[in-house]
Write an enzyme that holds these catalytic residues in place. Structure first.
Site, mmCIF file in Angstrom:
data_model
loop_
_atom_site.group_PDB
_atom_site.id
_atom_site.type_symbol
_atom_site.label_atom_id
_atom_site.label_comp_id
_atom_site.label_asym_id
_atom_site.label_seq_id
_atom_site.Cartn_x
_atom_site.Cartn_y
_atom_site.Cartn_z
ATOM 1 N N LYS A 23 47.754 40.116 35.632
ATOM 2 C CA LYS A 23 46.126 38.561 36.984
ATOM 3 C C LYS A 23 45.160 38.740 35.104
ATOM 4 O O LYS A 23 44.695 39.196 34.430
ATOM 5 C CB LYS A 23 45.897 38.735 37.545
ATOM 6 C CG LYS A 23 44.652 40.462 37.710
ATOM 7 C CD LYS A 23 43.599 39.966 37.455
ATOM 8 C CE LYS A 23 42.294 40.944 37.374
ATOM 9 N NZ LYS A 23 41.311 40.974 36.921
ATOM 10 N N ASP B 101 41.703 43.658 43.260
ATOM 11 C CA ASP B 101 42.305 42.451 42.955
ATOM 12 C C ASP B 101 44.369 43.452 43.145
ATOM 13 O O ASP B 101 45.500 41.957 43.274
ATOM 14 C CB ASP B 101 42.736 42.653 41.387
ATOM 15 C CG ASP B 101 41.313 42.321 40.517
ATOM 16 O OD1 ASP B 101 40.649 41.621 40.713
ATOM 17 O OD2 ASP B 101 41.258 42.960 39.308
HETATM 18 O O1 C5P Z 1 37.823 47.296 43.407
HETATM 19 P P1 C5P Z 1 38.119 48.443 42.281
HETATM 20 O O2 C5P Z 1 38.535 49.253 42.632
HETATM 21 O O3 C5P Z 1 38.599 47.171 41.230
HETATM 22 O O4 C5P Z 1 37.266 48.251 41.758
HETATM 23 C C1 C5P Z 1 36.312 48.827 40.824
HETATM 24 C C2 C5P Z 1 35.199 48.510 40.675
HETATM 25 O O5 C5P Z 1 35.183 47.194 39.465
HETATM 26 C C3 C5P Z 1 34.607 48.899 41.340
HETATM 27 O O6 C5P Z 1 34.118 50.907 41.710
HETATM 28 C C4 C5P Z 1 32.650 47.924 41.596
HETATM 29 O O7 C5P Z 1 32.426 49.273 40.125
HETATM 30 C C5 C5P Z 1 33.612 47.043 40.189
HETATM 31 N N1 C5P Z 1 33.751 45.845 41.115
HETATM 32 C C6 C5P Z 1 32.446 45.566 41.667
HETATM 33 N N2 C5P Z 1 32.393 43.792 41.784
HETATM 34 C C7 C5P Z 1 34.155 43.594 42.459
HETATM 35 C C8 C5P Z 1 34.875 44.113 42.155
HETATM 36 C C9 C5P Z 1 34.950 44.652 41.280
HETATM 37 O O8 C5P Z 1 31.130 45.477 41.733
HETATM 38 N N3 C5P Z 1 33.599 42.158 43.114
#
Ligand code: C5P
Length: 298
Positions: free
Chosen positions: A10, A140
């Site tokens: 993506k 995602d």
């Molecule tokens: O959701 P995911 O595990 O992919 O996110 C990885 C990291 O990216 C999270 O731990 C956070 O620190 C950051 N993140 C964020 N805000 C989002 C998505 C991700 O701060 N909307």
């Protein structure tokens, strides 16, 4: 019996990022597009969970965790738990999406695993349940299930398809060194960035109309200054893409992968040729493409 599911990388055509929430995540107003770089995930019934990763086209997989911490195994376990079964599986990932590149390769693996195991175990999980489980695995992952072009809100996990009349071609320029998503978001806070969020009307109308010039003007990633402040050397890659004739250059998600917008497949190949000539590795990929879907049944 094995099933293979393909899931796409993506990119974020717009990544609007608000101020950090009390739970540590950032509210997003983002437009996702699935592009033609893929991981193929093959699941096979086994007594114990295991995962193997094989690179496609020279991808460096050395940073992919191979134990229970792998997001594909977490996805498998979550689906099994939801259905209260003690099934397990071997998950073989053929990786064509650069790792830690801001292209959501791990999310693609998680989405592909959910779809593959749902088929393998004949669970018929409703779409809305798969989307909800996906959202628990990562921000995602729901988008990796639906693919195409979509508007994302919440922390990115709430997705709805948007009309896209374009036939877009991207030059994808990875970087040898991955960037941690969490580190880039943290840097975003350190820099004091993050204002109010709005639906990106300019971008959505450029997509609807398939208007390349309007799209080039509407591409925007709020994380770019944070990624560049951690990795100032990335600016040289962006400049190289623009010098090679791309209509616009855009950081992919939290980086470090850059995207160049091309006029056509031929133009994309031309840009890629110039970059390769100067020693820069890159791929050409179309968008939008489909979300996670089965490609073989064994
Ligand atoms: O959701 P995911 O595990 O992919 O996110 C990885 C990291 O990216 C999270 O731990 C956070 O620190 C950051 N993140 C964020 N805000 C989002 C998505 C991700 O701060 N909307």
């Amino acid at each position: 019996m094995s099933i293979t599911v393909r899931a796409a990388a993506k990119i974020n055509l717009r990544l609007g990022v608000g101020a950090v929430r009390p739970d540590g995540y950032h509210p997003l107003a983002t437009v996702y597009q699935a592009i033609g770089l893929y991981d193929d995930v093959t699941v096979t019934e086994r007594d114990e969970w295991s995962v193997a990763v094989a690179p496609l086209g020279g991808i460096d997989c050395s940073e992919v965790p191979l134990g229970g911490g792998n997001i594909a195994i977490r996805a498998g376990r979550l689906l099994a738990e939801h259905h209260k079964t003690d099934h397990a599986a071997h998950i073989a990932i053929d990786k064509g999406i650069p790792v830690a590149g801001g292209l959501a390769g791990g999310s693609a693996d998680a989405a592909a695993t959910l779809v593959a195991l749902d088929r393998l175990w004949e669970l018929d999980t409703p779409d809305e349940v798969l989307l909800e489980l996906a959202g628990r695995l990562g921000s995602d992952v729901p988008f990796a299930l639906i693919g195409g072009t979509a508007y994302g809100t919440g922390r990115g996990e709430l997705v709805e398809p948007v009309p896209d009349g374009g036939d877009w071609w991207w030059v994808v320029v990875p970087d040898g060194t991955g960037l941690s998503t969490a580190a880039v978001y943290e840097q975003y806070d350190v820099l004091g960035l993050g204002g109010p969020l709005a639906e990106p009307a300019d971008l959505l109308s450029a997509l609807r109309a398939g208007d390349r010039e309007a799209l080039a003007a509407a591409l925007l990633n709020d994380l770019e200054p944070a990624a560049l402040s951690l990795r100032p050397d990335l600016a040289a890659t962006r400049d190289g893409i623009l010098r090679s004739g791309a209509r616009a250059a855009l950081l992919s998600g939290s980086g470090p992968t850059w995207l160049g917008l091309a006029e056509s497949v031929d133009h994309a190949r031309e840009i890629a040729g110039v970059l390769i000539e100067s020693g820069v590795r890159c791929w050409v990929a179309p968008g939008p493409v489909a979300g996670a879907h089965a490609v073989t049944h064994g």
